[in-house]
Design a protein around this motif. Sequence first.
Motif, PDB file in Angstrom:
ATOM      1  N   ASN A   7       0.805  -1.224   0.000  1.00  0.00           N
ATOM      2  CA  ASN A   7       0.000   0.000   0.000  1.00  0.00           C
ATOM      3  C   ASN A   7       0.837   1.273   0.000  1.00  0.00           C
ATOM      4  OD1 ASN A   7      -2.284  -1.572   0.078  1.00  0.00           O
ATOM      5  ND2 ASN A   7      -2.511  -1.419   2.310  1.00  0.00           N
ATOM      6  N   MET A   8       2.176   1.192   0.301  1.00  0.00           N
ATOM      7  CA  MET A   8       3.042   2.373   0.362  1.00  0.00           C
ATOM      8  C   MET A   8       3.438   2.806  -1.041  1.00  0.00           C
ATOM      9  SD  MET A   8       5.657   1.582   3.463  1.00  0.00           S
ATOM     10  CE  MET A   8       6.362   3.176   3.562  1.00  0.00           C
ATOM     11  N   SER A   9       3.605   4.097  -1.177  1.00  0.00           N
ATOM     12  CA  SER A   9       4.082   4.584  -2.469  1.00  0.00           C
ATOM     13  C   SER A   9       5.586   4.334  -2.562  1.00  0.00           C
ATOM     14  CB  SER A   9       3.768   6.063  -2.612  1.00  0.00           C
ATOM     15  OG  SER A   9       4.563   6.792  -1.691  1.00  0.00           O
ATOM     16  N   LEU A  10       6.065   4.355  -3.782  1.00  0.00           N
ATOM     17  CA  LEU A  10       7.476   4.073  -4.016  1.00  0.00           C
ATOM     18  C   LEU A  10       8.359   5.163  -3.397  1.00  0.00           C
ATOM     19  CD1 LEU A  10       9.282   2.027  -5.377  1.00  0.00           C
ATOM     20  CD2 LEU A  10       9.188   3.405  -7.447  1.00  0.00           C
ATOM     21  N   ALA A  11       7.954   6.386  -3.429  1.00  0.00           N
ATOM     22  CA  ALA A  11       8.729   7.494  -2.864  1.00  0.00           C
ATOM     23  C   ALA A  11       8.812   7.377  -1.356  1.00  0.00           C
ATOM     24  CB  ALA A  11       8.099   8.820  -3.259  1.00  0.00           C
ATOM     25  N   SER A  12       7.706   7.055  -0.676  1.00  0.00           N
ATOM     26  CA  SER A  12       7.745   6.923   0.791  1.00  0.00           C
ATOM     27  C   SER A  12       8.574   5.713   1.194  1.00  0.00           C
ATOM     28  CB  SER A  12       6.328   6.847   1.362  1.00  0.00           C
ATOM     29  OG  SER A  12       5.676   5.690   0.890  1.00  0.00           O
ATOM     30  N   PHE A  14      11.146   4.486  -0.465  1.00  0.00           N
ATOM     31  CA  PHE A  14      12.532   4.893  -0.670  1.00  0.00           C
ATOM     32  C   PHE A  14      13.000   5.809   0.457  1.00  0.00           C
ATOM     33  CE2 PHE A  14      15.825   7.492  -2.767  1.00  0.00           C
ATOM     34  CZ  PHE A  14      16.703   6.472  -3.097  1.00  0.00           C
ATOM     35  N   GLY A  15      12.173   6.709   0.909  1.00  0.00           N
ATOM     36  CA  GLY A  15      12.490   7.608   2.013  1.00  0.00           C
ATOM     37  C   GLY A  15      12.710   6.842   3.308  1.00  0.00           C
ATOM     38  N   LYS A  16      11.833   5.869   3.584  1.00  0.00           N
ATOM     39  CA  LYS A  16      11.978   5.054   4.793  1.00  0.00           C
ATOM     40  C   LYS A  16      13.294   4.268   4.760  1.00  0.00           C
ATOM     41  CE  LYS A  16       8.046   5.900   6.854  1.00  0.00           C
ATOM     42  NZ  LYS A  16       7.975   6.522   8.140  1.00  0.00           N
ATOM     43  N   LEU A  17      13.646   3.731   3.597  1.00  0.00           N
ATOM     44  CA  LEU A  17      14.911   2.985   3.485  1.00  0.00           C
ATOM     45  C   LEU A  17      16.110   3.905   3.737  1.00  0.00           C
ATOM     46  CD1 LEU A  17      14.311   0.624   0.435  1.00  0.00           C
ATOM     47  CD2 LEU A  17      14.685  -0.033   2.794  1.00  0.00           C
ATOM     48  N   GLN A  18      16.073   5.099   3.190  1.00  0.00           N
ATOM     49  CA  GLN A  18      17.166   6.049   3.427  1.00  0.00           C
ATOM     50  C   GLN A  18      17.247   6.414   4.905  1.00  0.00           C
ATOM     51  OE1 GLN A  18      16.412   9.347   0.785  1.00  0.00           O
ATOM     52  NE2 GLN A  18      18.023   8.657  -0.640  1.00  0.00           N
ATOM     53  N   GLU A  19      16.101   6.620   5.524  1.00  0.00           N
ATOM     54  CA  GLU A  19      16.065   6.943   6.946  1.00  0.00           C
ATOM     55  C   GLU A  19      16.650   5.811   7.777  1.00  0.00           C
ATOM     56  OE1 GLU A  19      12.605   7.336  10.250  1.00  0.00           O
ATOM     57  OE2 GLU A  19      12.201   8.317   8.316  1.00  0.00           O
ATOM     58  N   HIS A  20      16.302   4.582   7.417  1.00  0.00           N
ATOM     59  CA  HIS A  20      16.813   3.411   8.141  1.00  0.00           C
ATOM     60  C   HIS A  20      18.334   3.297   7.964  1.00  0.00           C
ATOM     61  CE1 HIS A  20      16.762  -0.495  10.027  1.00  0.00           C
ATOM     62  NE2 HIS A  20      17.359  -1.030   8.953  1.00  0.00           N
ATOM     63  N   GLU A  21      18.838   3.507   6.739  1.00  0.00           N
ATOM     64  CA  GLU A  21      20.286   3.443   6.502  1.00  0.00           C
ATOM     65  C   GLU A  21      21.030   4.523   7.292  1.00  0.00           C
ATOM     66  OE1 GLU A  21      20.886   3.701   2.300  1.00  0.00           O
ATOM     67  OE2 GLU A  21      20.361   1.587   1.967  1.00  0.00           O
ATOM     68  N   MET A  22      20.464   5.701   7.360  1.00  0.00           N
ATOM     69  CA  MET A  22      21.089   6.779   8.115  1.00  0.00           C
ATOM     70  C   MET A  22      21.145   6.445   9.598  1.00  0.00           C
ATOM     71  SD  MET A  22      19.567  10.102   6.161  1.00  0.00           S
ATOM     72  CE  MET A  22      20.364  11.285   7.199  1.00  0.00           C
ATOM     73  N   GLU A  23      20.062   5.836  10.097  1.00  0.00           N
ATOM     74  CA  GLU A  23      20.034   5.424  11.503  1.00  0.00           C
ATOM     75  C   GLU A  23      21.086   4.352  11.766  1.00  0.00           C
ATOM     76  OE1 GLU A  23      18.857   5.395  15.453  1.00  0.00           O
ATOM     77  OE2 GLU A  23      18.325   6.823  13.875  1.00  0.00           O
ATOM     78  N   LEU A  24      21.247   3.397  10.832  1.00  0.00           N
ATOM     79  CA  LEU A  24      22.273   2.360  10.984  1.00  0.00           C
ATOM     80  C   LEU A  24      23.676   2.981  10.969  1.00  0.00           C
ATOM     81  CD1 LEU A  24      20.933  -0.575   8.775  1.00  0.00           C
ATOM     82  CD2 LEU A  24      21.075  -0.495  11.255  1.00  0.00           C
ATOM     83  N   MET A  25      23.923   3.926  10.089  1.00  0.00           N
ATOM     84  CA  MET A  25      25.227   4.600  10.030  1.00  0.00           C
ATOM     85  C   MET A  25      25.523   5.345  11.337  1.00  0.00           C
ATOM     86  SD  MET A  25      26.849   4.023   7.243  1.00  0.00           S
ATOM     87  CE  MET A  25      28.018   5.345   7.140  1.00  0.00           C
ATOM     88  N   ARG A  26      24.497   6.015  11.875  1.00  0.00           N
ATOM     89  CA  ARG A  26      24.672   6.739  13.128  1.00  0.00           C
ATOM     90  C   ARG A  26      25.008   5.776  14.258  1.00  0.00           C
ATOM     91  NH1 ARG A  26      21.910   8.142  17.556  1.00  0.00           N
ATOM     92  NH2 ARG A  26      20.065   6.995  16.936  1.00  0.00           N
ATOM     93  N   LEU A  27      24.306   4.640  14.332  1.00  0.00           N
ATOM     94  CA  LEU A  27      24.582   3.637  15.362  1.00  0.00           C
ATOM     95  C   LEU A  27      25.991   3.046  15.186  1.00  0.00           C
ATOM     96  CD1 LEU A  27      21.150   1.774  15.551  1.00  0.00           C
ATOM     97  CD2 LEU A  27      22.147   3.282  17.276  1.00  0.00           C
ATOM     98  N   HIS A  28      26.363   2.801  13.946  1.00  0.00           N
ATOM     99  CA  HIS A  28      27.692   2.250  13.677  1.00  0.00           C
ATOM    100  C   HIS A  28      28.787   3.224  14.125  1.00  0.00           C
ATOM    101  CE1 HIS A  28      30.690  -0.232  11.763  1.00  0.00           C
ATOM    102  NE2 HIS A  28      31.140   0.820  11.062  1.00  0.00           N
ATOM    103  N   GLN A  29      28.610   4.504  13.872  1.00  0.00           N
ATOM    104  CA  GLN A  29      29.578   5.509  14.292  1.00  0.00           C
ATOM    105  C   GLN A  29      29.647   5.615  15.807  1.00  0.00           C
ATOM    106  OE1 GLN A  29      28.385   9.053  12.270  1.00  0.00           O
ATOM    107  NE2 GLN A  29      29.480   8.514  10.362  1.00  0.00           N
ATOM    108  N   LEU A  30      28.507   5.508  16.464  1.00  0.00           N
ATOM    109  CA  LEU A  30      28.504   5.527  17.925  1.00  0.00           C
ATOM    110  C   LEU A  30      29.263   4.335  18.484  1.00  0.00           C
ATOM    111  CD1 LEU A  30      24.853   6.690  18.761  1.00  0.00           C
ATOM    112  CD2 LEU A  30      26.980   7.949  19.143  1.00  0.00           C
ATOM    113  N   GLU A  31      29.060   3.159  17.880  1.00  0.00           N
ATOM    114  CA  GLU A  31      29.788   1.969  18.339  1.00  0.00           C
ATOM    115  C   GLU A  31      31.290   2.142  18.151  1.00  0.00           C
ATOM    116  OE1 GLU A  31      28.292  -1.444  16.320  1.00  0.00           O
ATOM    117  OE2 GLU A  31      26.362  -1.417  17.382  1.00  0.00           O
TER     118      GLU A  31
END
Length: 141
Positions: A7-12, A14-31
């Motif tokens: 039911n999600m649009s392709l743009a949303s 894609f945005g959620k995936l980018q948000e998730h990747e950014m969160e993973l990068m932030r956690l990785h940097q903290l570690e």
Amino acid sequence: MLRDLTNMSLASLFGKLQEHEMELMRLHQLEENDIKRKGIALIASSSSIQEESDKEDFTKIEEDDDDFRFFVKRFNKFLRNKRNKRELNFNTNKKEEDSSLAPICYESNQPGHMRFNCLVFKRRMEKSNKRNLKEKKEKKA
């Protein structure tokens, strides 16, 4: 919070995936920052491949230690030989200096006196003088 991906649009999506990747990068940097602050931690593994590689690393380290010990032993031997040669050179230089300071007689080849002070030279001169006197006397007579 579960969302249906159909039911999600392709743009949303894609945005959620980018948000998730950014969160993973932030956690990785903290570690990484935590590890840098805490120091190095060893990771335990139970795989036999890791244990074999550890054993190989240990044998390489032992071989390196043996090579290093051998190198140190050879270097110490080199230093001892160099020190002994230096002492020998020092002693021979001293003898050469002592002998060079003392005059050498060309008649007897012994140090300590000159030719005109040599007993061998004086005896030879006395004999030659006696011969010369006898020859002169014979010529006059």
